[in-house]
Design a protein around this motif. Structure first.
Motif, PDB file in Angstrom:
ATOM      1  N   ARG A 149      -3.440  -2.847   9.922  1.00 29.14           N
ATOM      2  CA  ARG A 149      -2.366  -2.803   8.942  1.00 29.14           C
ATOM      3  C   ARG A 149      -2.188  -4.208   8.384  1.00 29.14           C
ATOM      4  O   ARG A 149      -1.953  -5.161   9.122  1.00 29.14           O
ATOM      5  CB  ARG A 149      -1.062  -2.325   9.566  1.00 29.14           C
ATOM      6  N   SER A 181       0.836  -6.357   3.544  1.00 26.76           N
ATOM      7  CA  SER A 181       1.335  -5.591   2.413  1.00 26.76           C
ATOM      8  C   SER A 181       1.672  -4.152   2.792  1.00 26.76           C
ATOM      9  O   SER A 181       2.244  -3.420   2.002  1.00 26.76           O
ATOM     10  CB  SER A 181       0.292  -5.585   1.288  1.00 26.76           C
ATOM     11  N   LYS A 214      -0.660  -1.877   3.668  1.00 26.62           N
ATOM     12  CA  LYS A 214      -1.849  -1.051   3.526  1.00 26.62           C
ATOM     13  C   LYS A 214      -2.617  -1.023   4.836  1.00 26.62           C
ATOM     14  O   LYS A 214      -2.605  -1.975   5.601  1.00 26.62           O
ATOM     15  CB  LYS A 214      -2.760  -1.595   2.423  1.00 26.62           C
ATOM     16  N   VAL A 215      -3.287   0.098   5.084  1.00 21.79           N
ATOM     17  CA  VAL A 215      -4.101   0.251   6.281  1.00 21.79           C
ATOM     18  C   VAL A 215      -5.564   0.215   5.873  1.00 21.79           C
ATOM     19  O   VAL A 215      -5.975   0.922   4.954  1.00 21.79           O
ATOM     20  CB  VAL A 215      -3.776   1.575   7.010  1.00 21.79           C
ATOM     21  N   VAL A 216      -6.342  -0.621   6.556  1.00 22.08           N
ATOM     22  CA  VAL A 216      -7.764  -0.769   6.265  1.00 22.08           C
ATOM     23  C   VAL A 216      -8.551  -0.263   7.470  1.00 22.08           C
ATOM     24  O   VAL A 216      -8.273  -0.661   8.602  1.00 22.08           O
ATOM     25  CB  VAL A 216      -8.124  -2.252   5.981  1.00 22.08           C
TER      26      VAL A 216
END
Length: 104
Positions: A90, A93, A95-97
């Motif tokens: 995570r 920002s 967002k999950v990558v």
């Protein structure tokens, strides 16, 4: 008697400019049709929005064509056998990558 020059042989045609304008409108119409087709095609594509990410009442909405499915998160744990596929991070920002593991 002298020879007529090239620019003297050409007659002015008032409709010549309209032909160029017609070509411009034809290209514009094709561009609008192409844009409309692309937007329609993309709206039918699958999407996965997440409502309230990271919260206990998080929902994942999946769409395949016109079929919509909502998945609600629970605290129940699943058990079973499987293999590790990768790691998820995570970012700051939110967002999950997902980073897949390299196969050996």
């Amino acid at each position: 008697m002298r020879k007529k020059r090239k620019w003297e042989l050409e007659e002015d045609d008032p409709a010549a400019g309209l032909l160029n304008l017609f070509d411009v409108w034809l290209v514009f119409a094709v561009a609008v049709l192409l844009a409309t087709w692309t937007v329609t095609r993309n709206s039918e594509a699958s999407g996965t929005p997440v409502k309230n990410p990271g919260e206990p009442d998080m929902e994942i909405v999946t769409q395949q064509g016109k079929e919509v499915e909502t998945l609600r998160m629970t605290n129940n744990q699943l058990t079973g056998e499987g293999e590790r596929l990768g790691t998820a991070y995570r970012l700051k920002s939110g967002k999950v990558v997902y980073v897949p593991e390299k196969k050996k």
